[in-house]
Write a protein that holds these residues in place. Sequence first.
Motif: not given
Length: 333
Positions: A117-118, A147-150, A153-158
């Motif tokens: 997904v990512f 959530q990336s190390p920096n 935040v990203f989200d996406q339908r699974l």
Amino acid sequence: MSINLNAALNINETAEVAKIAERMRELLRSHIHRRGFVVAISGGIDSAVCSALAVQAVGAERVFGLLLPERDSVSESTLRGRMMVKQLGIAYEEFNIAPVLDALGCYRWRDDAIRAVFPDYGAGWKNKIVISGGQTGHFNYFKLVVQSPNGEVFDQRLDSKNYLQIVAATNFKQRVRKTLEYFHADRLNYAVVGTPNRVEYDQGFFVKNGDGSADIKPIAHLYKTQVYALARYLKLPEDICNAQPTTDTYSMAQGQDEFYYALPYDKMDVALLAYNSGASTAALAEALGIGVDQAQFIYSDIEAKRKTTAMLHWPGIPIEPVIGPNNKPPILG
């Protein structure tokens, strides 16, 4: 029907503790035929209350605690678990299950599905799954949040395939913990205590052959609000009494309402109590301060979760009824 949260969920804590402790002793003696209890203590309210009830039932010398953190566990959970076993004065073992999970492929299978997904997901990233839809009249669906190390935040339908793989991999955690619980139960001739409260038990918020497995479930008849009341009555540590319910399963902070119920625990208690009591949607709407349509969506979501998770309660089903030693079929459920 009018629902008053304080009145409807109020219990006599003294009587309830005495009743549960007596029933635990009785079941241990007449049904389970074991010497004491094993409890996995997560640092949350449910396992804390169950361990305290076990001590009430048979004494600290016959209760064994397990602290079983892993890579995604927050340090506060382990600290609260240590606080709990110290207050109770019970023997315990702390064992980090991360190497076992790593060997089984738990993290690898999970991360492979997340990267589908990512693609940039990797070391230092965090993740969780959140639920959407059911409380607004739509079908439940799940979103993956990373959530990336920096800190981005990203989200996406699974999609179904990757959702199932992430959940299946994550379920290793509960099943490995249960394996350790039964190892210690076998070596000590103890019974395993399950820790689901009523909403978790009713709505199937547990893993089959994981945290759903147990010899006795002392608080499965109690709503979460009532479990908190028992914790305070039993004078458990303030950090535990004030802890908000979390899954402590994914690496990002995640409330149980985000992952499964879509309602905070106190409102979910009222909703399930209203449903079980046959209260109208209008009564539930008034109690929660919501619209009647949303109250109906909540009732429908309760029914849907009961239906889709019913098999989690079932034992292995024989093709034909097998008569037991008392000439009666075994009890299912």
